[in-house]
Design a protein around this motif. Structure first.
Motif, short mmCIF file in Angstrom:
data_model
loop_
_atom_site.label_atom_id
_atom_site.label_comp_id
_atom_site.label_asym_id
_atom_site.label_seq_id
_atom_site.Cartn_x
_atom_site.Cartn_y
_atom_site.Cartn_z
N THR A 89 6.37 9.62 5.50
CA THR A 89 6.85 10.89 6.03
C THR A 89 6.60 12.03 5.06
OG1 THR A 89 9.06 10.67 5.06
CG2 THR A 89 8.71 9.68 7.24
N ARG A 90 6.65 13.24 5.57
CA ARG A 90 6.52 14.43 4.73
C ARG A 90 7.58 14.43 3.62
NH1 ARG A 90 8.74 19.56 4.60
NH2 ARG A 90 7.33 21.17 3.85
N GLY A 91 8.78 14.04 3.98
CA GLY A 91 9.86 13.98 2.99
C GLY A 91 9.55 13.02 1.86
N GLN A 92 8.94 11.88 2.18
CA GLN A 92 8.59 10.93 1.14
C GLN A 92 7.49 11.48 0.24
OE1 GLN A 92 7.87 7.72 3.91
NE2 GLN A 92 9.47 6.51 2.93
N VAL A 93 6.60 12.23 0.81
CA VAL A 93 5.53 12.82 0.01
C VAL A 93 6.11 13.87 -0.94
CG1 VAL A 93 3.44 14.24 0.08
CG2 VAL A 93 3.72 12.36 1.70
N ALA A 117 2.24 -3.17 -10.30
CA ALA A 117 3.06 -4.33 -9.94
C ALA A 117 4.33 -4.40 -10.79
CB ALA A 117 2.25 -5.62 -10.11
N GLU A 118 4.20 -4.13 -12.07
CA GLU A 118 5.36 -4.15 -12.96
C GLU A 118 6.38 -3.08 -12.55
OE1 GLU A 118 6.48 -3.56 -17.66
OE2 GLU A 118 4.45 -4.15 -17.13
N ALA A 119 5.90 -1.88 -12.27
CA ALA A 119 6.80 -0.78 -11.88
C ALA A 119 7.50 -1.07 -10.56
CB ALA A 119 6.01 0.52 -11.79
N LEU A 120 6.82 -1.76 -9.66
CA LEU A 120 7.40 -2.08 -8.35
C LEU A 120 8.17 -3.40 -8.33
CD1 LEU A 120 4.45 -1.01 -6.02
CD2 LEU A 120 6.55 0.27 -6.51
N GLY A 121 8.03 -4.18 -9.40
CA GLY A 121 8.73 -5.45 -9.49
C GLY A 121 8.20 -6.51 -8.54
N GLU A 151 10.02 9.14 -4.10
CA GLU A 151 10.59 7.97 -3.46
C GLU A 151 9.54 6.88 -3.37
OE1 GLU A 151 12.93 8.55 0.11
OE2 GLU A 151 11.87 6.86 1.01
N THR A 152 9.86 5.69 -3.87
CA THR A 152 8.89 4.60 -3.83
C THR A 152 9.39 3.42 -3.02
OG1 THR A 152 9.73 3.70 -5.91
CG2 THR A 152 7.84 5.22 -6.02
N ALA A 153 10.60 3.48 -2.53
CA ALA A 153 11.14 2.33 -1.79
C ALA A 153 10.79 2.39 -0.32
CB ALA A 153 12.66 2.28 -1.95
N CYS A 186 0.84 -1.20 0.00
CA CYS A 186 0.00 0.00 0.00
C CYS A 186 0.87 1.25 0.00
CB CYS A 186 -0.95 -0.01 1.19
SG CYS A 186 -2.09 1.38 1.22
N ARG A 187 1.87 1.26 0.88
CA ARG A 187 2.78 2.40 0.98
C ARG A 187 3.55 2.61 -0.33
NH1 ARG A 187 8.09 2.57 1.81
NH2 ARG A 187 9.00 4.38 2.83
N LYS A 188 4.12 1.54 -0.86
CA LYS A 188 4.90 1.64 -2.10
C LYS A 188 4.02 2.08 -3.26
CE LYS A 188 8.13 -1.94 -0.69
NZ LYS A 188 8.57 -3.32 -0.92
N SER A 189 2.83 1.50 -3.36
CA SER A 189 1.91 1.86 -4.44
C SER A 189 1.46 3.31 -4.32
CB SER A 189 0.67 0.94 -4.41
OG SER A 189 1.03 -0.39 -4.61
N TRP A 190 1.14 3.72 -3.08
CA TRP A 190 0.68 5.10 -2.86
C TRP A 190 1.75 6.09 -3.30
CZ3 TRP A 190 1.65 9.72 -0.65
CH2 TRP A 190 0.57 10.60 -0.51
N LEU A 191 2.99 5.87 -2.91
CA LEU A 191 4.07 6.79 -3.29
C LEU A 191 4.27 6.83 -4.80
CD1 LEU A 191 6.61 6.03 -0.44
CD2 LEU A 191 5.47 8.23 -0.86
N LEU A 192 4.25 5.66 -5.44
CA LEU A 192 4.41 5.60 -6.89
C LEU A 192 3.29 6.35 -7.61
CD1 LEU A 192 5.80 4.30 -9.43
CD2 LEU A 192 4.11 2.46 -9.18
#
Length: 88
Positions: free
Chosen positions: A78-82, A29-33, A86-88, A9-15
């Motif tokens: 985090t605010r920084g990730q928003v 899924a393809e973009a996140l591997g 960053e997707t990792a 959820c976190r990785k998808s949301w950031l992407l």
């Protein structure tokens, strides 16, 4: 820590939030591997919880999801990730 903090959820949301377009589960899924079924579940459940906007599919097309100003931010992001791409 919950799945929304550390998982798909976190990785998808950031992407999706940083791309500013609607994504299908397969494209995400393809973009996140990762495998598509866990992403499909994360997007579906995330939409139910207000993290994603679900866009109905036309016949022959996939359901897509986007992040809009009205969507919630999953806990643990985090605010920084928003602000960064960053997707990792």
């Amino acid at each position: 820590m919950t799945r929304e903090t550390t998982g798909n959820c976190r990785k998808s949301w950031l992407l999706i939030a940083h791309s500013e377009k609607a994504w299908s589960a397969a494209a995400t899924a393809e973009a996140l591997g990762v495998m598509v079924e866990p992403i499909r579940m994360s997007l579906s459940q995330g939409a139910a919880r207000g993290f994603f906007t679900r866009h109905p599919a036309k016949p022959g097309e996939a359901i897509t999801y986007s992040v809009t100003d009205d969507n919630k931010v999953p806990s643990g992001i985090t605010r920084g990730q928003v602000l960064r791409e960053e997707t990792a």
